[in-house]
Write a protein that holds these residues in place. Structure first.
Motif, PDB file in Angstrom:
ATOM      1  N   SER A 168       0.900  -1.193  -0.287  1.00 20.95           N
ATOM      2  CA  SER A 168      -0.027  -0.176   0.312  1.00 20.95           C
ATOM      3  C   SER A 168       1.073   1.067  -0.196  1.00 20.95           C
ATOM      4  CB  SER A 168      -0.879  -0.006   1.174  1.00 20.95           C
ATOM      5  OG  SER A 168      -1.856  -0.995   1.096  1.00 20.95           O
ATOM      6  N   ILE A 169       0.564   1.935  -0.560  1.00 24.55           N
ATOM      7  CA  ILE A 169       1.129   3.537  -0.051  1.00 24.55           C
ATOM      8  C   ILE A 169       0.216   4.215   0.585  1.00 24.55           C
ATOM      9  CG2 ILE A 169       1.128   5.835  -1.335  1.00 24.55           C
ATOM     10  CD1 ILE A 169       0.831   4.115  -3.436  1.00 24.55           C
ATOM     11  N   VAL A 170       0.558   4.529   1.985  1.00 25.25           N
ATOM     12  CA  VAL A 170      -0.083   5.721   3.051  1.00 25.25           C
ATOM     13  C   VAL A 170       0.118   6.895   3.287  1.00 25.25           C
ATOM     14  CG1 VAL A 170      -0.439   5.413   5.652  1.00 25.25           C
ATOM     15  CG2 VAL A 170       0.305   2.831   4.063  1.00 25.25           C
ATOM     16  N   ALA A 171      -0.549   7.678   3.809  1.00 23.81           N
ATOM     17  CA  ALA A 171      -0.437   9.108   3.593  1.00 23.81           C
ATOM     18  C   ALA A 171      -0.560   9.864   5.095  1.00 23.81           C
ATOM     19  CB  ALA A 171      -1.236   9.741   2.952  1.00 23.81           C
ATOM     20  N   LEU A 172       0.487   9.923   5.264  1.00 21.39           N
ATOM     21  CA  LEU A 172       0.594   9.791   7.128  1.00 21.39           C
ATOM     22  C   LEU A 172       1.229  11.407   7.432  1.00 21.39           C
ATOM     23  CD1 LEU A 172       3.213   6.945   8.062  1.00 21.39           C
ATOM     24  CD2 LEU A 172       0.682   7.378   7.942  1.00 21.39           C
ATOM     25  N   ARG A 173       0.610  12.468   8.467  1.00 22.74           N
ATOM     26  CA  ARG A 173       1.150  13.549   9.224  1.00 22.74           C
ATOM     27  C   ARG A 173       2.887  13.545   9.266  1.00 22.74           C
ATOM     28  NH1 ARG A 173      -2.228  17.145   6.412  1.00 22.74           N
ATOM     29  NH2 ARG A 173      -4.477  16.139   7.230  1.00 22.74           N
ATOM     30  N   PRO A 174       3.503  14.260   8.938  1.00 22.64           N
ATOM     31  CA  PRO A 174       5.052  13.715   9.131  1.00 22.64           C
ATOM     32  C   PRO A 174       4.978  14.126  10.937  1.00 22.64           C
ATOM     33  CG  PRO A 174       4.907  16.067   8.046  1.00 22.64           C
ATOM     34  CD  PRO A 174       3.790  15.298   7.734  1.00 22.64           C
ATOM     35  N   GLU A 205      -0.100  10.199  12.665  1.00 25.21           N
ATOM     36  CA  GLU A 205      -1.340   9.817  12.593  1.00 25.21           C
ATOM     37  C   GLU A 205      -1.510   9.930  10.582  1.00 25.21           C
ATOM     38  OE1 GLU A 205      -5.341  12.518  11.872  1.00 25.21           O
ATOM     39  OE2 GLU A 205      -3.584  13.259  12.774  1.00 25.21           O
ATOM     40  N   TYR A 206      -2.088   8.385  11.059  1.00 24.82           N
ATOM     41  CA  TYR A 206      -3.047   7.907   9.425  1.00 24.82           C
ATOM     42  C   TYR A 206      -3.471   9.299   8.840  1.00 24.82           C
ATOM     43  CZ  TYR A 206      -6.037   5.590   6.950  1.00 24.82           C
ATOM     44  OH  TYR A 206      -6.985   5.346   5.600  1.00 24.82           O
ATOM     45  N   VAL A 207      -3.396   8.771   7.412  1.00 23.17           N
ATOM     46  CA  VAL A 207      -4.440  10.450   6.640  1.00 23.17           C
ATOM     47  C   VAL A 207      -5.087   9.115   5.484  1.00 23.17           C
ATOM     48  CG1 VAL A 207      -4.879  12.297   5.337  1.00 23.17           C
ATOM     49  CG2 VAL A 207      -3.339  11.903   7.653  1.00 23.17           C
ATOM     50  N   TRP A 208      -5.196   8.848   4.825  1.00 24.18           N
ATOM     51  CA  TRP A 208      -4.987   7.624   3.768  1.00 24.18           C
ATOM     52  C   TRP A 208      -3.832   6.693   3.155  1.00 24.18           C
ATOM     53  CZ3 TRP A 208      -3.020   7.697  -0.516  1.00 24.18           C
ATOM     54  CH2 TRP A 208      -2.069   8.832  -1.591  1.00 24.18           C
ATOM     55  N   HIS A 209      -5.464   5.707   2.580  1.00 21.46           N
ATOM     56  CA  HIS A 209      -3.754   4.809   2.021  1.00 21.46           C
ATOM     57  C   HIS A 209      -4.986   4.147   0.645  1.00 21.46           C
ATOM     58  CE1 HIS A 209      -7.033   1.462   3.416  1.00 21.46           C
ATOM     59  NE2 HIS A 209      -7.132   0.825   2.606  1.00 21.46           N
ATOM     60  N   TYR A 210      -3.873   3.436  -0.209  1.00 22.06           N
ATOM     61  CA  TYR A 210      -4.178   3.197  -1.095  1.00 22.06           C
ATOM     62  C   TYR A 210      -3.781   1.787  -1.907  1.00 22.06           C
ATOM     63  CZ  TYR A 210      -5.358   1.742  -5.856  1.00 22.06           C
ATOM     64  OH  TYR A 210      -4.914   1.058  -7.180  1.00 22.06           O
TER      65      TYR A 210
END
Length: 713
Positions: free
Chosen positions: A310-316, A320-325
């Protein structure tokens, strides 16, 4: 830990005396900072404004968007034929070199095998200091793909390196002395680090590898000042009975079945790619494969198994998890999504979009809206057969019947090495093209007959014998032309090929794009090449004397543009597919090679040598013992010593080992660690004396096969 230096003056004096003038180069808008008072004077302002400093290459992808494109154009398609070798630096190793060098204000910081760091004068290649973290050589038992390292990060006078054994080390950029060192992983578990760290606003981000060997993946952030851990994001859930770290892990656990935490933790390591969008304040990470590869064992009954592949978007700031694909739900082929992530702004269907692009192992090229992970388009960039297409409604690949090899052997394209592996691609906003180091070849997958989880060993859950090479040499020769590699120019707007350059085989180098209408790439057969970015025409090449897997960079000093590439054949393909590496080859002389217009340097000649000298003892073992040894070898030895006992040049070929003549000596090496200091660990936990002897019998069989084949040539 060792630190050596051959400086003729203090580095601070070197920087001041160098009068580094960052002039305007042929149309570039180049920022002109004051001469730094200290080395590696990089901070948030400079990294956020890196696009305006093309004379430097201050982070892994040059800019946070990881485009690996430079606006320097003194070297162009019009004059690249005048490029010559300015200097070279011998890395004193024959292992793989995968590092992206950084250049900051005239100083190059790069890594060699075993996480060794060098600081060099970027004008001349003179060594300023070197740092050796002294990794125990038998640690390579926990590395799937060579003792490589992909580079460092720099920040406010410090150089940060992720060490193969799991440490994160901060070095003084002036002297190479250790400022601090922290263990980012449990040293008792089979983690490794091969990826380059990133720095965002004073936080060092680093992941790890080891999914095949049984770990639970994560990415962590550390304070630059002292190495304090600031946050950690796990990529797969742990044992539900122990509770979940956050809501993301609770969500992910609903997509798993069985007791994955008892099989090494589930895998999902973040071993390479990251990118950052400062405007959205989102960190994007790529997540790897599961433990074991085979989902039928890992998560019986199926499930998507988030956040594998997966590609996961986090707050650096917080993790914190934001979204994934998820590119490959319920992955079962080692189709990681750790491949290079590129960010860009472009117009799609008449609308400006902030996009994220990736060409992961599974063979599909993805364009996502990076604000929320929405799939915008997907198409296969190689010919593949495990799926027909990506369903745009669900975002899921549509798998073909039998692709999961539950009931029969399946020949799958791409293989576990992917249509694109770790080798970075590049995006040129002038041409609008992404340049992909693509490859295309198959692998045979089948269920393991008897799977038993082995802590600290490779746990694939597939049949190693089925996945081996055919015994017939004619059949092996027929496979060779099917193992393809190419430089592929891909239009992300139309999801179509613009042009391609075919190479002699797979596992070619990463890519650099420049505003001079150039694309640079090294090849597996040892050539560094410049192509025109618009048409793919070969305009210049240099014989590197060894295969190239690392990507090039470009920088400028005192008004001169340089192009630099780290060379040295290595990595997974070089280890595993020894049959398809030249039978007689140059030694793997790993170097830094740096070029500029008008230079005329040369490399010293290197003598050719045989990869193996055959002198096997007589074959006295039974066919049954040899067959048993074959299965054991493929499950436990192939990852380092090559399919069917044919070495890939990086590690001595077992078919020429003197220990074939000495059963006790062979056992001492395999089960007692007699060669641990040379990198051969003690495998007594996995093989008893009888199994060790079976492996020796199989290698003797293959040594005779090789000797007889050579006699016919």
């Amino acid at each position: 830990m060792k630190n050596t230096s051959s400086r003729s003056m203090p580095l601070r004096t070197f920087l001041m005396a160098g009068s580094i003038s960052l002039v305007l180069l042929a149309g570039c808008q180049t920022k002109e900072p004051a001469v730094p008072a200290a080395p590696a004077a990089v901070d948030s302002e400079r990294l956020l404004g890196a696009a305006a400093e093309p004379a430097n290459w201050m982070s892994h992808g040059r800019t946070y968007d990881e485009q690996r494109h430079s606006t320097l154009q003194q070297i162009s398609s019009e004059n690249v034929a005048e490029l010559g070798l300015a200097w070279s630096f011998d890395l004193q190793t024959e292992r793989g070199i995968e590092a992206t060098s950084l250049v900051v204000d005239g100083i190059m910081y790069m890594t060699s095998a075993w996480s060794i760091v060098h600081a060099l004068d970027a004008r001349t290649g003179a060594v300023l200091w070197s740092y050796d973290p002294e990794v125990a050589k038998d640690k390579q038992r926990h590395g799937c793909c060579d003792a490589v390292n992909r580079g460092v990060a720099v920040w406010q006078g410090q150089v940060f390196v992720g060490v193969y054994d799991g440490r994160l080390v901060a070095l003084d950029a002036e002297t190479g002395a250790v400022n601090w060192s922290v263990a980012t992983v449990d040293p008792e578990l089979p983690f490794t680090i091969t990826g380059a760290p990133r720095v965002i606003d004073g936080k060092i981000l680093i992941g790890n590898g080891g999914a095949e060997f049984g770990v639970r993946g994560f990415i962590s952030a550390y304070a630059v000042a002292d190495g304090e851990q600031l946050w950690r994001f796990y990529t797969v859930p742990g044992n539900p009975e122990l509770g979940f770290e956050n809501a993301a892990m609770e969500m992910a656990a609903k997509t798993w079945n069985g007791k994955w935490w008892e099989l090494g933790g589930g895998g999902g390591t973040v071993w390479d790619s990251m990118a950052y969008d400062p405007e959205l304040d989102l960190l994007y990470i790529g997540v790897g494969n599961g433990t074991p590869w085979n989902q039928e064992i890992r998560s019986p009954g199926g499930g998507d198994n988030l956040f594998l592949s997966s590609i996961v978007a986090l707050r650096p700031d917080s993790g914190e998890y934001v979204w994934h694909y998820q590119t490959t739900p319920g992955e079962t082929w080692d189709y990681t999504a750790t491949q290079h992530i590129v960010l860009a702004d472009m117009e799609l269907d008449g609308k400006p979009r902030k996009v994220l692009m990736q060409a992961p192992k599974n063979g599909f090229f993805y364009v996502l809206d990076r604000t929320d992970g929405t799939l915008l388009s997907a198409n296969n960039y190689i010919d593949l057969n495990w799926a027909t297409h990506v369903d745009m409604e669900t975002g899921r690949p549509v798998e073909v019947a039998g692709a999961r090899y539950r009931d029969e052997t399946m020949i799958i394209v791409p293989s576990y090495l992917g249509g694109h592996n770790w080798h970075p691609m590049a995006y040129n906003p002038d041409t609008g093209l992404v340049y992909i180091p693509a490859q295309e070849f198959a692998a045979a997958y089948a269920q393991a007959a008897d799977f038993e989880y082995r802590p600290g060993a490779a746990n694939l859950g597939t049949d190693g014998v089925i996945g081996s090479l055919p015994d017939s040499q004619a059949a092996r020769d027929a496979i060779r032309p099917l193992m393809q590699g190419r430089l592929l120019a891909w239009d992300p707007k139309t999801q179509s090929e613009a042009w391609r350059v075919e190479h002699t085989g797979p596992w070619n180098g990463g890519v650099l794009s420049t505003a001079g209408n150039l694309v640079f790439q090294g090849t597996a057969d040892g050539t560094f090449v410049a192509y025109s970015a618009d048409k793919g025409e070969s305009l210049w090449q240099f014989p590197a004397q060894t295969g190239i897997v690392a990507p090039a960079i470009t920088y400028a000093i005192d008004g001169e543009q340089y192009v630099s590439v780290n060379v040295g054949w290595g990595g997974a393909y070089a280890l595993v597919f020894g049959e398809y590496v030249r039978a007689e080859s140059l030694p793997n002389v790993s170097r830094v090679l740096t070029f500029k217009l008008g230079a005329d340097g040369t490399l010293p000649p290197v003598e050719w040598r045989p990869t193996v000298v055959f002198n096997p003892p007589s074959r006295s073992a039974s066919a049954e013992l040899e067959a048993r040894g074959f299965a054991l070898y493929q499950d436990g030895c192939m990852g380092c010593h090559g399919l069917n006992a044919v070495s890939g040049l990086l590690i001595p070929d077992l078919r020429g080992s003197a220990y074939l003549h000495d059963a006790d000596g062979w056992n001492a090496v395999v089960r007692e660690g007699a060669l641990a200091e040379q990198g051969m660990a003690d495998f007594s936990a996995y093989f008893d004396r009888e199994e060790s002897e079976a492996i020796r019998a199989y290698v003797i069989q293959q040594a005779w096969r090789g000797k007889e084949l050579r006699a016919k040539q």
